[in-house]
Design a protein around this motif. Structure first.
Motif, short mmCIF file in Angstrom:
data_model
loop_
_atom_site.label_atom_id
_atom_site.label_comp_id
_atom_site.label_asym_id
_atom_site.label_seq_id
_atom_site.Cartn_x
_atom_site.Cartn_y
_atom_site.Cartn_z
N TRP A 19 -3.99 -2.83 -8.72
CA TRP A 19 -3.72 -3.69 -8.59
C TRP A 19 -3.67 -3.84 -7.61
O TRP A 19 -3.93 -5.63 -7.55
CB TRP A 19 -2.17 -3.41 -9.40
CG TRP A 19 -1.97 -4.90 -9.44
CD1 TRP A 19 -1.47 -5.62 -10.52
CD2 TRP A 19 -1.28 -6.08 -8.24
NE1 TRP A 19 -1.09 -7.15 -10.08
CE2 TRP A 19 -1.02 -7.07 -8.98
CE3 TRP A 19 -0.93 -5.72 -7.37
CZ2 TRP A 19 -0.40 -7.97 -8.67
CZ3 TRP A 19 -0.44 -6.53 -6.37
CH2 TRP A 19 0.00 -7.78 -7.16
N GLY A 20 -3.03 -4.03 -6.37
CA GLY A 20 -3.74 -4.56 -4.76
C GLY A 20 -4.58 -4.59 -4.33
O GLY A 20 -5.05 -5.80 -4.08
N ARG A 21 -5.76 -4.22 -4.67
CA ARG A 21 -7.31 -4.39 -4.13
C ARG A 21 -7.59 -4.98 -5.08
O ARG A 21 -8.02 -6.46 -5.52
CB ARG A 21 -8.45 -3.81 -5.15
CG ARG A 21 -7.93 -2.08 -3.66
CD ARG A 21 -9.49 -1.49 -3.78
NE ARG A 21 -9.33 -0.40 -4.78
CZ ARG A 21 -8.72 0.99 -4.92
NH1 ARG A 21 -8.53 0.86 -3.93
NH2 ARG A 21 -9.06 1.41 -6.21
N TYR A 22 -7.57 -5.24 -6.76
CA TYR A 22 -7.11 -6.30 -7.37
C TYR A 22 -6.93 -7.84 -6.43
O TYR A 22 -7.63 -9.03 -7.22
CB TYR A 22 -6.97 -6.20 -8.92
CG TYR A 22 -7.03 -6.98 -10.00
CD1 TYR A 22 -7.73 -7.21 -10.69
CD2 TYR A 22 -5.21 -7.44 -10.33
CE1 TYR A 22 -6.98 -9.00 -11.23
CE2 TYR A 22 -5.07 -8.76 -10.92
CZ TYR A 22 -5.88 -9.05 -11.35
OH TYR A 22 -5.76 -10.80 -12.24
N HIS A 23 -6.06 -7.57 -6.53
CA HIS A 23 -5.26 -8.79 -6.49
C HIS A 23 -5.64 -9.64 -5.23
O HIS A 23 -5.52 -10.87 -4.86
CB HIS A 23 -3.36 -8.96 -5.80
CG HIS A 23 -2.47 -9.99 -5.61
ND1 HIS A 23 -2.47 -10.00 -4.34
CD2 HIS A 23 -2.18 -10.29 -6.92
CE1 HIS A 23 -1.61 -11.25 -4.41
NE2 HIS A 23 -1.66 -12.22 -5.71
N HIS A 24 -5.51 -8.58 -4.48
CA HIS A 24 -6.51 -9.35 -2.97
C HIS A 24 -7.19 -9.76 -2.38
O HIS A 24 -8.27 -10.41 -2.62
CB HIS A 24 -6.55 -7.70 -1.59
CG HIS A 24 -7.60 -8.49 -0.17
ND1 HIS A 24 -6.65 -8.81 -0.17
CD2 HIS A 24 -8.53 -7.44 0.29
CE1 HIS A 24 -6.74 -9.53 1.23
NE2 HIS A 24 -8.20 -8.12 1.21
N SER A 66 -2.48 3.87 -9.27
CA SER A 66 -2.03 2.42 -10.08
C SER A 66 -1.85 1.45 -8.77
O SER A 66 -1.93 -0.31 -8.91
CB SER A 66 -0.64 2.38 -11.21
OG SER A 66 0.29 1.61 -11.28
N ILE A 67 -0.72 1.75 -8.12
CA ILE A 67 -0.49 0.67 -7.24
C ILE A 67 -1.56 -0.41 -6.17
O ILE A 67 -1.47 -1.07 -6.08
CB ILE A 67 0.42 0.55 -6.43
CG1 ILE A 67 1.71 1.42 -6.94
CG2 ILE A 67 0.47 -0.02 -4.85
CD1 ILE A 67 2.87 1.73 -5.73
N SER A 68 -2.58 0.74 -6.15
CA SER A 68 -3.68 0.77 -4.90
C SER A 68 -5.07 0.26 -5.80
O SER A 68 -5.38 -1.41 -5.33
CB SER A 68 -4.53 2.37 -4.53
OG SER A 68 -5.50 1.93 -4.03
N GLY A 85 -5.40 -1.35 -0.14
CA GLY A 85 -4.28 -1.85 -1.44
C GLY A 85 -3.49 -1.69 -1.31
O GLY A 85 -3.15 -2.48 -1.92
N THR A 86 -2.77 -0.59 -1.00
CA THR A 86 -1.62 0.01 -1.64
C THR A 86 -0.69 -0.72 -1.24
O THR A 86 0.12 -1.47 -1.02
CB THR A 86 -1.24 1.53 -1.21
OG1 THR A 86 -2.22 2.26 -1.75
CG2 THR A 86 0.12 1.64 -2.04
N LYS A 88 -8.62 -11.13 -5.41
CA LYS A 88 -8.41 -12.78 -6.24
C LYS A 88 -8.03 -13.45 -5.70
O LYS A 88 -8.98 -14.59 -4.92
CB LYS A 88 -7.55 -12.09 -7.17
CG LYS A 88 -7.33 -13.11 -8.51
CD LYS A 88 -7.17 -12.63 -9.30
CE LYS A 88 -7.04 -14.35 -11.11
NZ LYS A 88 -6.31 -13.77 -12.33
N ASN A 89 -7.35 -12.92 -4.80
CA ASN A 89 -6.41 -14.13 -4.32
C ASN A 89 -7.84 -14.69 -2.45
O ASN A 89 -7.95 -15.54 -1.75
CB ASN A 89 -5.25 -13.09 -2.78
CG ASN A 89 -4.10 -13.95 -3.58
OD1 ASN A 89 -4.60 -13.93 -4.92
ND2 ASN A 89 -3.09 -14.04 -3.15
N HIS A 119 -1.85 -3.28 1.06
CA HIS A 119 -1.16 -4.96 0.26
C HIS A 119 -0.35 -5.34 -1.06
O HIS A 119 0.51 -6.07 -0.88
CB HIS A 119 -2.67 -5.46 -0.13
CG HIS A 119 -2.34 -6.54 -0.51
ND1 HIS A 119 -2.58 -8.52 0.40
CD2 HIS A 119 -3.24 -7.44 -1.74
CE1 HIS A 119 -2.76 -9.23 -1.04
NE2 HIS A 119 -2.96 -8.73 -1.87
#
Lengths: 141, 141
Positions: B108-113, B104-106, A20-21, B115-116, A23
């Motif tokens: 959001w990254g997983r969330y966004h990944h 925090s980054i991870s 995730g990071t 979603k996309n 990404h």
DNA sequence: CAGAATCCAAAATGATACTG
DNA sequence: CAGTATCATTTTGGATTCTG
């Protein structure tokens, strides 16, 4: 060893998919994206203004980064059918969802930057002290 | 237009100095650093093990990234005077201070990944539906 | 084992000129 | 105004070989 047929690309994609990071960093990374996002967090902005307030950015880079952000669903491009043309950029809801993350990154970055700054200065002082010692050593045995 | 005498470098340094986010990203950025940091968050690790558990990394890159992290004060390199040689890497206190940011980054990254991912699938479904419509359209006027 | 060194490929960025 | 197009350069990453 002719073509690496983009092991590079493959590695990048693999890591982005697993981590995730990675990404997230691939989305907000790049030299100018943090600045652009920071500006847009404060509201919509026209293309020309963005170009003028970001020091040193080339038109090519600005457009490129904006297009990527748009593709990733973080930025919305609004074209007004006027003449002269007018185009505004603003964050989407998904773009706004980055706010806490961006603030967290920014806070740590400033903290770390400040810390390293003082360490560097300390090192420089140490070096200076050493040199001084050498010089003085020659004079006062 | 002969030499650009590294406007590139200059731009990078300027931005890093002004923008906390850019500074942070330059420290944790790069293709492999997120993975390395993630692993080290769970405890110290030997060089060889790092190399083996990170899929696709080259020795050159591993050493290079570790050295940079070390220089930035995030990672400590521990050499044991044994034979065969043994070297372990662990996060420093400053390195550990990144934990909230990294999480925090991870997140959001997983969330966004995710979603996309679903958006892409939806797009594919739409395309599929269109094609199907075309085919059926020919058959059922 | 843990890496250093070398050499090459690919990606990112920059400068500049041109256009609807 | 808001880009696009093209080309040069800089930076990053990978493969491979060698060493203490």
């Amino acid at each position: 060893m002719k073509k690496m047929n983009s092991t590079n690309q493959h590695n990048l994609e693999t890591i982005r998919a697993i981590c995730g990071t990675a990404h997230a960093l691939s989305v907000i990374g790049g030299r100018w994206k943090p600045t652009i996002l920071h500006l847009l967090l404060h509201g919509k902005m026209r293309y020309g203004r963005l170009r003028r307030v970001i020091p040193g950015i080339s038109e090519r880079m600005l457009v490129l980064q904006l297009r990527e952000l748009e593709k990733d669903g973080l930025v919305r491009r609004i074209v007004y059918a006027e003449v002269p043309p007018r185009v505004e950029y603003e964050l989407t809801e998904e773009g706004l969802s980055m706010k806490p993350m961006l603030e967290s990154i920014s806070a740590w970055g400033r903290y770390h930057h400040a810390k390293n700054q003082t360490e560097q200065e300390e090192n420089e002082e140490e070096e200076l002290a050493k040199k001084l010692e050498q010089v003085l050593g020659d004079l006062t045995p």
